[in-house]
Design a protein around this motif. Structure first.
Motif, PDB file in Angstrom:
ATOM      1  N   THR A 137      16.431  77.646  79.534  1.00 13.64           N
ATOM      2  CA  THR A 137      16.908  76.597  78.765  1.00 13.64           C
ATOM      3  C   THR A 137      18.708  76.887  78.863  1.00 13.64           C
ATOM      4  OG1 THR A 137      15.225  76.166  77.323  1.00 13.64           O
ATOM      5  CG2 THR A 137      17.179  75.525  76.465  1.00 13.64           C
ATOM      6  N   THR A 138      18.827  78.180  78.645  1.00 11.98           N
ATOM      7  CA  THR A 138      20.291  78.635  78.843  1.00 11.98           C
ATOM      8  C   THR A 138      20.833  78.395  79.783  1.00 11.98           C
ATOM      9  OG1 THR A 138      19.976  80.312  77.075  1.00 11.98           O
ATOM     10  CG2 THR A 138      22.006  80.558  78.237  1.00 11.98           C
ATOM     11  N   PHE A 139      20.200  78.387  81.178  1.00  9.59           N
ATOM     12  CA  PHE A 139      20.773  78.216  82.402  1.00  9.59           C
ATOM     13  C   PHE A 139      21.103  76.544  82.473  1.00  9.59           C
ATOM     14  CE2 PHE A 139      19.685  76.437  86.645  1.00  9.59           C
ATOM     15  CZ  PHE A 139      20.842  77.338  87.456  1.00  9.59           C
ATOM     16  N   PHE A 140      20.245  75.659  81.990  1.00  7.78           N
ATOM     17  CA  PHE A 140      20.520  74.497  82.308  1.00  7.78           C
ATOM     18  C   PHE A 140      21.608  73.990  81.295  1.00  7.78           C
ATOM     19  CE2 PHE A 140      16.259  74.352  84.571  1.00  7.78           C
ATOM     20  CZ  PHE A 140      16.463  73.281  85.464  1.00  7.78           C
ATOM     21  N   MET A 141      21.584  74.468  80.089  1.00  5.51           N
ATOM     22  CA  MET A 141      22.579  74.230  79.030  1.00  5.51           C
ATOM     23  C   MET A 141      24.083  74.433  79.703  1.00  5.51           C
ATOM     24  SD  MET A 141      21.363  75.357  75.449  1.00  5.51           S
ATOM     25  CE  MET A 141      22.930  74.677  74.673  1.00  5.51           C
ATOM     26  N   SER A 142      24.069  75.662  80.562  1.00  4.97           N
ATOM     27  CA  SER A 142      25.249  76.137  81.086  1.00  4.97           C
ATOM     28  C   SER A 142      25.676  75.103  82.334  1.00  4.97           C
ATOM     29  CB  SER A 142      25.205  77.404  81.577  1.00  4.97           C
ATOM     30  OG  SER A 142      26.230  77.885  82.153  1.00  4.97           O
ATOM     31  N   LEU A 143      24.675  74.765  82.945  1.00  2.36           N
ATOM     32  CA  LEU A 143      24.871  73.905  84.207  1.00  2.36           C
ATOM     33  C   LEU A 143      25.246  72.549  83.684  1.00  2.36           C
ATOM     34  CD1 LEU A 143      24.391  73.138  87.003  1.00  2.36           C
ATOM     35  CD2 LEU A 143      22.165  72.569  86.602  1.00  2.36           C
ATOM     36  N   LEU A 144      24.684  71.813  82.702  1.00  2.31           N
ATOM     37  CA  LEU A 144      24.854  70.339  82.366  1.00  2.31           C
ATOM     38  C   LEU A 144      25.824  70.301  81.319  1.00  2.31           C
ATOM     39  CD1 LEU A 144      21.040  69.286  82.097  1.00  2.31           C
ATOM     40  CD2 LEU A 144      22.707  68.824  83.849  1.00  2.31           C
ATOM     41  N   TYR A 145      26.089  71.286  80.612  1.00  4.73           N
ATOM     42  CA  TYR A 145      27.331  71.082  79.665  1.00  4.73           C
ATOM     43  C   TYR A 145      28.836  71.638  79.732  1.00  4.73           C
ATOM     44  CZ  TYR A 145      23.855  68.883  76.586  1.00  4.73           C
ATOM     45  OH  TYR A 145      22.816  68.226  75.957  1.00  4.73           O
ATOM     46  N   LYS A 203      15.403  71.732  76.243  1.00  5.75           N
ATOM     47  CA  LYS A 203      13.807  72.024  76.303  1.00  5.75           C
ATOM     48  C   LYS A 203      13.026  70.837  76.452  1.00  5.75           C
ATOM     49  CE  LYS A 203      11.963  75.264  73.993  1.00  5.75           C
ATOM     50  NZ  LYS A 203      11.358  75.919  72.792  1.00  5.75           N
ATOM     51  N   GLU A 204      13.176  69.886  75.873  1.00  3.24           N
ATOM     52  CA  GLU A 204      12.560  68.533  76.445  1.00  3.24           C
ATOM     53  C   GLU A 204      12.764  68.282  77.746  1.00  3.24           C
ATOM     54  OE1 GLU A 204      13.745  65.983  73.255  1.00  3.24           O
ATOM     55  OE2 GLU A 204      12.580  66.670  71.429  1.00  3.24           O
ATOM     56  N   PHE A 205      14.218  68.378  78.005  1.00 10.12           N
ATOM     57  CA  PHE A 205      14.461  67.911  79.536  1.00 10.12           C
ATOM     58  C   PHE A 205      13.790  68.664  80.698  1.00 10.12           C
ATOM     59  CE2 PHE A 205      17.214  68.912  83.253  1.00 10.12           C
ATOM     60  CZ  PHE A 205      17.233  67.789  83.755  1.00 10.12           C
ATOM     61  N   VAL A 206      13.626  69.814  80.341  1.00 10.39           N
ATOM     62  CA  VAL A 206      13.001  70.827  81.219  1.00 10.39           C
ATOM     63  C   VAL A 206      11.665  70.357  81.318  1.00 10.39           C
ATOM     64  CG1 VAL A 206      12.235  73.344  81.680  1.00 10.39           C
ATOM     65  CG2 VAL A 206      14.660  72.718  81.065  1.00 10.39           C
ATOM     66  N   ALA A 207      10.871  70.221  80.065  1.00 10.94           N
ATOM     67  CA  ALA A 207       9.682  69.774  80.058  1.00 10.94           C
ATOM     68  C   ALA A 207       9.225  68.498  80.862  1.00 10.94           C
ATOM     69  CB  ALA A 207       9.109  69.675  78.570  1.00 10.94           C
TER      70      ALA A 207
END
Length: 243
Positions: A137-145, A203-207
Motif C-alpha cells: 500500500t505504501t508503495f502505491f501511495m508513493s507512486l500515485l501521490y 488498499k481498495e485500489f490494490v484489492a
C-alpha cells in the motif's frame, strides 16, 4: 500463529532484525497487527535463537480517555511489561490544528513519542507492526501521490534518536495476522480519520487489481520486496556500519 512465526523468523534472519543483547520496544496500539506481533515476538524469544528482551510500549493519543484493561491483561498473561505514555496528540491534530490530512502529522508525533520512550527505557530497537500489505500500500501511495518508487524498509536506523526501527512482520500477509488475532483483546480504533484516509483508498485500489488480474497479488509483492530493487542486505550492512 505458527504461520506468522514462520514468516517472522524468515524476515528476522533475512534482514538481521534481531541480535544478541537487543532490548526491543514493541509498539502496541491495541490493534490486531501489533497484538499479533507482540505475541509472536514473545513466542520467538522462547526459541532461544537470540538473547534479547522485549517491552510493550503504547502511545495513548487520547489523553487517558481509552480503557486499556484488555491490553494490560494480555501483556500480563504474556509476562511482558507494558508502558503506556499519555499524550495530547489527538487533541492537537484534530481539535487545535484541524488538519485536513491528519495522518501524516499524527504518525510523526506518535513516532516522536515512541522514540522518546525508547530512550527513556534504554531500548536500542523499536518494532512496528507493518505487514506485507502495508508495504504494498505504501508503495502505491508513493507512486500515485508523490511520483516516487518508494516504500517501507524492513530495518532503518534513526540517527536523530539513535534507535533502529525494525518491522518483523515485513514478509507476513495480513490474512495470516487476521487468523492469528482471533480471541485477542483487539482495541477498536477511535481515530476520526480511520474510515476516511488515502491509505484506505489505495488498499481498495490494490484489492481491485488483485480481483481483476489473476496472480497479480504475489507478483506485486515479489516485485516490491525484491532484493534486486532495494538491495536490502546492503542497506542492512550500511546501517550496521553507520552505528
Amino acid at each position: 500463529m505458527q504461520k506468522v512465526l514462520s514468516t517472522m523468523r524468515k524476515a528476522i534472519e533475512k534482514y538481521h532484525l534481531i541480535e544478541d543483547g537487543d532490548k526491543i520496544a514493541v509498539g502496541v496500539s491495541g490493534g490486531k497487527d501489533s497484538l499479533v506481533m507482540l505475541k509472536a515476538l514473545n513466542d520467538f524469544k522462547k526459541f532461544g535463537l537470540y538473547d534479547f528482551d522485549i517491552v510493550a510500549v503504547t502511545i495513548d493519543i487520547y489523553s487517558g480517555e481509552v480503557d486499556y484493561t484488555g491490553l494490560k491483561n494480555f501483556c500480563a498473561e504474556l509476562g511482558v511489561d507494558l508502558h503506556i505514555e499519555k499524550t495530547d496528540i489527538k487533541h492537537i491534530v484534530f481539535d487545535i490544528r484541524k488538519e485536513k490530512n491528519p495522518c501524516s502529522l499524527c504518525a510523526k508525533m506518535r513516532r516522536g513519542a515512541l522514540n522518546t520512550i525508547c530512550n527513556k527505557l534504554k531500548c536500542n530497537k523499536l518494532a512496528l507492526a507493518h505487514h506485507l500489505q502495508d508495504v504494498v500500500t505504501t508503495f502505491f501511495m508513493s507512486l500515485l501521490y508523490e511520483g516516487r518508487l518508494s516504500t517501507m524498509l524492513p530495518i532503518a536506523y534513526m540517527s536523530n534518536a539513535d534507535i533502529t526501527l525494525i518491522r518483523p512482520l515485513y514478509l507476513t500477509e495480513e490474512s495470516k495476522i487476521i487468523s492469528a488475532s482471533k480471541n485477542m483483546p483487539i482495541l477498536k480504533s477511535k481515530c476520526p480519520a480511520d474510515q476516511d484516509s488515502k491509505r484506505k483508498e489505495i488498499k481498495e485500489f490494490v484489492a481491485r487489481i488483485e480481483k481483476e488480474i489473476p496472480n497479480s497479488k504475489k507478483l506485486i509483492e515479489r516485485a516490491i520486496i525484491s532484493s534486486e530493487r532495494y538491495n536490502l542486505l546492503d542497506i542492512v550492512d550500511n546501517i550496521k556500519k553507520s552505528k
